[in-house]
Design a protein around this motif. Structure first.
Motif, short mmCIF file in Angstrom:
data_model
loop_
_atom_site.label_atom_id
_atom_site.label_comp_id
_atom_site.label_asym_id
_atom_site.label_seq_id
_atom_site.Cartn_x
_atom_site.Cartn_y
_atom_site.Cartn_z
N ILE A 1 -10.02 9.11 3.61
CA ILE A 1 -9.10 10.18 3.24
C ILE A 1 -10.15 11.37 3.32
N LYS A 2 -11.30 11.17 2.74
CA LYS A 2 -12.23 12.33 2.70
C LYS A 2 -12.55 12.74 4.04
N GLU A 3 -12.74 11.82 5.03
CA GLU A 3 -13.31 12.51 6.14
C GLU A 3 -12.09 13.19 6.99
N ILE A 4 -10.74 12.78 6.92
CA ILE A 4 -9.56 13.19 7.45
C ILE A 4 -9.45 14.85 6.86
N GLU A 5 -9.66 14.69 5.54
CA GLU A 5 -9.61 16.04 4.83
C GLU A 5 -10.73 17.00 5.63
N LEU B 1 -2.36 11.37 5.36
CA LEU B 1 -2.92 11.27 3.80
C LEU B 1 -1.80 10.71 3.21
N SER B 2 -0.70 11.18 3.25
CA SER B 2 0.47 10.63 2.62
C SER B 2 0.61 8.97 2.83
N LEU B 3 0.45 8.67 3.81
CA LEU B 3 0.55 7.12 4.44
C LEU B 3 -0.38 6.55 3.59
N LEU B 4 -1.70 6.99 3.75
CA LEU B 4 -2.99 6.34 3.17
C LEU B 4 -2.73 6.32 1.70
N HIS B 5 -2.37 7.15 0.91
CA HIS B 5 -2.35 7.19 -0.52
C HIS B 5 -1.30 6.28 -1.05
N ASN B 6 -0.20 6.05 -0.35
CA ASN B 6 0.83 5.12 -0.56
C ASN B 6 0.64 3.48 -0.12
N ASP C 1 -10.48 -3.26 -4.63
CA ASP C 1 -11.47 -2.41 -5.06
C ASP C 1 -12.01 -2.32 -3.70
N GLN C 2 -12.41 -3.00 -2.77
CA GLN C 2 -13.23 -2.66 -1.61
C GLN C 2 -12.22 -1.79 -0.58
N PHE C 3 -10.99 -2.25 -0.73
CA PHE C 3 -9.97 -1.61 0.19
C PHE C 3 -9.74 -0.04 -0.50
N GLU C 4 -9.96 0.24 -1.56
CA GLU C 4 -9.56 1.52 -2.28
C GLU C 4 -10.75 2.08 -1.96
N GLU C 5 -11.91 1.81 -2.01
CA GLU C 5 -13.26 2.37 -1.81
C GLU C 5 -13.12 2.91 -0.06
N GLU C 6 -12.97 2.07 0.65
CA GLU C 6 -12.62 2.30 2.19
C GLU C 6 -11.66 3.55 2.49
N LYS C 7 -10.53 3.31 1.83
CA LYS C 7 -9.43 4.20 1.99
C LYS C 7 -9.69 5.52 1.31
N GLU C 8 -10.57 5.72 0.24
CA GLU C 8 -11.10 7.06 -0.39
C GLU C 8 -11.87 7.61 0.90
N THR D 1 1.07 5.07 14.83
CA THR D 1 2.23 4.63 14.83
C THR D 1 2.34 3.18 14.00
N LEU D 2 1.36 2.17 14.02
CA LEU D 2 1.37 1.05 13.17
C LEU D 2 1.30 1.28 12.08
N LEU D 3 0.59 2.24 11.51
CA LEU D 3 0.59 2.60 10.05
C LEU D 3 1.56 2.86 9.33
N LYS D 4 2.60 3.35 10.26
CA LYS D 4 4.03 3.71 9.76
C LYS D 4 4.94 2.39 9.76
N ASP D 5 4.34 1.54 10.17
CA ASP D 5 5.38 0.13 10.43
C ASP D 5 6.01 -0.41 9.13
N SER D 6 7.27 -0.79 9.05
CA SER D 6 7.62 -0.91 8.04
C SER D 6 7.36 -2.48 7.47
N SER D 7 6.46 -2.95 7.95
CA SER D 7 5.81 -4.34 7.54
C SER D 7 4.39 -3.70 6.57
#
Length: 346
Positions: free
Chosen positions: A332-336, A306-311, A322-329, A264-270
């Motif tokens: 994303i792969k684990e969720i997939e 995945l939509s939230l994370l990509h954005n 760069d570190q954040f993008e690596e972690e995010k990737e 839910t907090l991943l969808k926060d407006s902030s």
């Protein structure tokens, strides 16, 4: 710089100072204080004595403080039970007297006589004083003074332990959301110190009070108040992801309810809240021992996640980004991967 009109009379012994403070504070209880002028005179006497105490502890610009006198004063304020009096009389005192009191409180608590912090030991024998200071957050006139005094107390493990385990601790979940913009942040600062100053102590507390604590904490994470959500989420990262609390983290990240809060907090407006939520959410996903219930939730909601994370982007700087993008990737792969293994209907 103090703007008090009072100048301490010298010389005075620590015994004289402690006795004078006690007598002047006790005088506030006498029947004569119902008269305005009598009360004003009694308060002036208290302020004058506090100035004397302050000068004995920190000097006055002309005379440096004497270590032996400071030690003796610490012993005398305990002997005369001045500590109890100043806590209970706080609300009656004037602004200048309260300011001097907070400064003196800080110095006296740190004063070691022999192998003992005598003022801390005195409070250990009168733990109700800590409860009183916590409750004072409900009095906006003295809330900040008492908050400062509490944070000085929390530096000592025995006093922090008492507050954590007392019923008064639950009041912080209310105080951090008070409508007063000065008091609420101060209460949160004290709340944070309680949960971060003594890692082992906090770990033991969370182990013993896991369910009740996180039930209350979830209300902060889902508060309609933006500041409360953001501060609580950041604080959660600090004490949950610290090594002494690894067993607490392992328990936290296998519970579906906690995962739902982070989603839910991943969808926060902030964006700030989204980023902070991600750093806890990723631990749920990266956990190699995810229970089936967690995997099902991730699979069922994988498209939205995945939509939230990509954005989502950190935008803090090249290295951090760069570190954040690596972690995010990786997340994303684990969720997939989980989504391929589990369907919403499984």
């Amino acid at each position: 710089m103090s703007f008090s009109f009072f100048k301490p009379s010298r010389p005075k012994t620590p015994q004289d100072v402690a006795k004078a403070i006690k007598d002047s504070l006790v005088a506030l209880d006498t029947k004569t204080v119902v008269e305005v002028k009598a009360l004003e005179k009694a308060l002036e006497e208290v302020e004058k004595n506090f100035v004397t105490m302050r000068c004995m502890l920190v000097g006055d610009g002309e005379v440096e403080p004497n270590a032996e006198q400071i030690s003796q004063l610490a012993l005398e304020v305990c002997k005369e039970d001045v500590i109890t009096l100043i806590v209970h009389k706080m609300a009656i005192l004037g602004w200048e007297a309260r300011k001097d009191l907070v400064l003196c409180w800080s110095i006296l608590l740190k004063q070691k006589v022999g192998s003992t912090y005598c003022c801390v030991e005195h409070i250990e024998n009168h733990y109700e004083l800590l409860d009183f200071l916590v409750v004072c957050y409900d009095n906006k006139e003295i809330a900040l003074n008492c908050g400062n005094m509490l944070r000085e107390c929390i530096k000592f493990p025995t006093l922090a332990k008492y507050i954590l385990e007392s019923t008064s601790f639950e009041l912080f979940f209310k105080f951090v959301e008070l409508p007063n913009f000065d008091v609420a942040p101060d209460a949160f600062s004290t709340f944070k110190d309680l949960l971060t100053k003594h890692e082992t102590l906090v770990s033991e507390y969370l182990t013993a009070h896991y369910e009740e604590f996180f039930d209350l904490y979830e209300k902060l994470l889902t508060s309609p108040n933006y500041v409360t959500r953001r501060q609580s989420l950041k604080l959660l990262s600090e004490f949950l992801l610290e090594s002494p609390n690894s067993h607490i983290m392992k328990r936290y990240i296998v519970e579906v309810q906690h995962l739902k809060v982070m989603m839910t907090l991943l969808k926060d407006s902030s964006k700030n809240i989204q980023i902070s939520a991600f750093h806890i959410f990723k631990v749920f996903v990266a956990n190699p021992n995810k229970p089936r219930e967690i995997k099902v939730i991730l699979a069922k909601n994988h498209e939205k996640l995945l939509s939230l994370l990509h954005n989502l982007s950190a935008g803090k700087g090249a290295a951090e980004d760069d570190q954040f993008e690596e972690e995010k990737e990786l997340i994303i792969k684990e969720i997939e991967r989980v989504a391929r293994m589990y369907s919403p209907n499984c």
